[in-house]
Every structure is written in C-alpha cells, then in structure tokens.
Scaffold this motif. Structure first.
Motif, PDB file in Angstrom:
ATOM      1  N   ILE A 100       0.577  -1.172  -0.477  1.00 38.12           N
ATOM      2  CA  ILE A 100      -0.044  -0.055  -0.274  1.00 38.12           C
ATOM      3  C   ILE A 100       1.334   1.211  -0.193  1.00 38.12           C
ATOM      4  O   ILE A 100       1.614   1.692   1.028  1.00 38.12           O
ATOM      5  CB  ILE A 100      -0.524  -0.371   1.301  1.00 38.12           C
ATOM      6  CG1 ILE A 100      -1.820  -1.398   1.201  1.00 38.12           C
ATOM      7  CG2 ILE A 100      -1.689   1.026   1.408  1.00 38.12           C
ATOM      8  CD1 ILE A 100      -2.724  -1.101   2.895  1.00 38.12           C
ATOM      9  N   VAL A 116       3.703  -7.229   4.584  1.00 44.14           N
ATOM     10  CA  VAL A 116       2.458  -6.326   4.504  1.00 44.14           C
ATOM     11  C   VAL A 116       3.977  -4.752   4.500  1.00 44.14           C
ATOM     12  O   VAL A 116       4.661  -4.602   5.296  1.00 44.14           O
ATOM     13  CB  VAL A 116       1.661  -6.217   5.562  1.00 44.14           C
ATOM     14  CG1 VAL A 116       1.442  -5.176   5.682  1.00 44.14           C
ATOM     15  CG2 VAL A 116       1.313  -7.775   5.769  1.00 44.14           C
ATOM     16  N   SER A 118       2.608  -0.946   4.213  1.00 42.31           N
ATOM     17  CA  SER A 118       2.121  -0.311   4.451  1.00 42.31           C
ATOM     18  C   SER A 118       2.477   1.234   4.593  1.00 42.31           C
ATOM     19  O   SER A 118       2.581   1.683   6.019  1.00 42.31           O
ATOM     20  CB  SER A 118       0.622  -0.620   5.324  1.00 42.31           C
ATOM     21  OG  SER A 118      -0.290   0.708   5.349  1.00 42.31           O
ATOM     22  N   ASN A 121      -1.332   5.510   7.131  1.00 40.16           N
ATOM     23  CA  ASN A 121      -1.814   4.780   8.221  1.00 40.16           C
ATOM     24  C   ASN A 121      -3.250   5.965   8.825  1.00 40.16           C
ATOM     25  O   ASN A 121      -3.129   6.661   8.521  1.00 40.16           O
ATOM     26  CB  ASN A 121      -1.262   5.355   9.770  1.00 40.16           C
ATOM     27  CG  ASN A 121      -0.249   4.299  10.357  1.00 40.16           C
ATOM     28  OD1 ASN A 121      -0.565   3.023  10.394  1.00 40.16           O
ATOM     29  ND2 ASN A 121       1.490   4.857  10.291  1.00 40.16           N
ATOM     30  N   THR A 138      -0.201   9.076   5.808  1.00 34.39           N
ATOM     31  CA  THR A 138       1.214   8.881   4.863  1.00 34.39           C
ATOM     32  C   THR A 138       2.461   9.188   4.865  1.00 34.39           C
ATOM     33  O   THR A 138       2.737  10.746   5.262  1.00 34.39           O
ATOM     34  CB  THR A 138       0.950   9.071   2.809  1.00 34.39           C
ATOM     35  OG1 THR A 138       1.258  10.046   2.915  1.00 34.39           O
ATOM     36  CG2 THR A 138      -0.231   8.622   2.963  1.00 34.39           C
ATOM     37  N   THR A 156       6.324  -0.698   8.757  1.00 35.10           N
ATOM     38  CA  THR A 156       5.978   0.038   9.011  1.00 35.10           C
ATOM     39  C   THR A 156       6.019   2.037   8.257  1.00 35.10           C
ATOM     40  O   THR A 156       6.881   1.613   7.759  1.00 35.10           O
ATOM     41  CB  THR A 156       5.922   0.522   9.975  1.00 35.10           C
ATOM     42  OG1 THR A 156       6.745   0.886  10.962  1.00 35.10           O
ATOM     43  CG2 THR A 156       5.156  -0.580  11.332  1.00 35.10           C
TER      44      THR A 156
END
Length: 206
Positions: A100, A116, A118, A121, A138, A156
């Motif tokens: 993402i 993952v 990403s 948030n 972001t 993260t």
C-alpha cells in the motif's frame, strides 16, 4: 486552471469522478479504468510480469511503475490509492504480499511470501467519529537495492531498509535498517552488519 485542479477544487465534482473510477466503499478500480485508462498512466517494463491472480488496486491519479524483468506473484495486492508505488528492475514481489503506497522498492529486491508494506496509517484520535471516516496519514516506505525481506514480515510507514540488507521472516520493522544489515524480531533489531574493513559479516552487540 487545469482539469485536475478544477476537479480537486470542487468537492461534488471530485466525489463524482471518484465514483466513476471506483465503486462506493471499494478499493479496486472499475474494469474500464483497469483496461482503458491505467495502461496509459502506468509504466510496465520490458519482460515484467503481473500474475493473473494478482489484485491490482491501482488508479490513474497516483503513479505506479514496474521495472524491467520484475514479477508480482499471484494473490499479491498492490494499492496506490493514497500514494505512488514504484518497483525497480529484476525485483520479485512474492505470493500474498500486500503493498500500500507510498512505497519505493529498488532493483534486485526479493520479497518472500505474505509480507505487508503499508505507507498508510489511519487517524483514530477523534473518539466521536468512526476510524474509517477519519483522515489518513502517509509516509513513504523505501526498500533500497539488493534487499531480501523474509516471509510474514511487516514494514510500517516511513521506514527505510538500506541497501543489501536482510529482514528475517516475521520481523516487524518500525525503524530504519542501515545498509548491509541483518534485522530480526518484533520490533526488528539489527543483529549483524557487514564490516568493509574486515570484509566479514559481524555480530552486533546484544
């Protein structure tokens, strides 16, 4: 004023255009966007492959690029709805990965399975408003060249993995990893680094 600026400045028009691109409460673009719009906005390099069962939630209003001879494996999901996604040359996005944006992946990168990444948030601080209705923040995730990320790792928002580093399977990366390092654990910590003087991978203090 450009067409894009006109759309962004008019909230009703912006919502209508968004509905034309994506069904309400969904992340996947409409088929006409996938077939007839995205190919003109997004870059796919020579010899690159997006496998048939990959979910490409990519939209024309954010950049997406896939470098030469790179592969996105089956059951992966790529989403550029809130930030660009760039994947370099000779890189492999493994089975079941979720990416993402905003995310930048370098050249010769190996992502194993079920990872993952990403860069998104959700804001949750207003307790009177459901979290899904609150704004998002972001921060770009960067994986530099020649890295290997192990299965089930989580990266993260905002972290950088330095060049030629390894992130062990199951690690949760919440801080930057320096180049030429091996990181393990939750939260991830560096346990080895390459010493250019001795030309050896050396253990880092506990």
């Amino acid at each position: 004023m450009s067409i894009v600026q006109t759309i962004k400045s008019n909230e009703r028009l912006k919502k209508f255009v968004h509905w034309c691109l994506i069904p309400k409460h969904q992340a996947r673009p409409r088929l006409w966007v996938q077939w007839f719009v995205n190919p003109f906005f997004h870059k796919k390099g020579k010899g690159s492959t997006v496998c048939h069962r990959t979910r490409m939630d990519v939209l024309p209003f954010q950049p997406f690029s896939l470098g030469n001879y790179s592969t996105i494996e089956d059951f992966a999901t790529v989403n550029n709805g809130v930030g660009p996604v760039h994947i370099g040359n000779n890189s492999r996005i493994g089975i079941g990965n979720v990416i993402i944006g905003p995310v930048n992946i370098g050249n010769n990168v190996i992502l194993a399975q079920n990872i993952v990444l990403s860069g998104l948030n959700h804001v949750y601080t207003d307790i009177q408003t459901p979290i899904y209705l609150q704004p998002v923040t972001t921060a770009t995730i960067t994986i530099e060249d020649d890295c290997w990320i192990g299965a089930n790792a989580v990266l993260t928002a905002g972290v950088t993995i330095g060049k030629h580093s390894v992130v062990a399977g199951g690690a949760v990366v919440t801080k930057n990893i320096p180049p030429y390092s091996v990181a393990v654990g939750n939260p991830a910590r560096v346990i080895k680094q390459y010493n250019a003087e001795t030309q050896q991978w050396e253990n880092v203090g506990k």
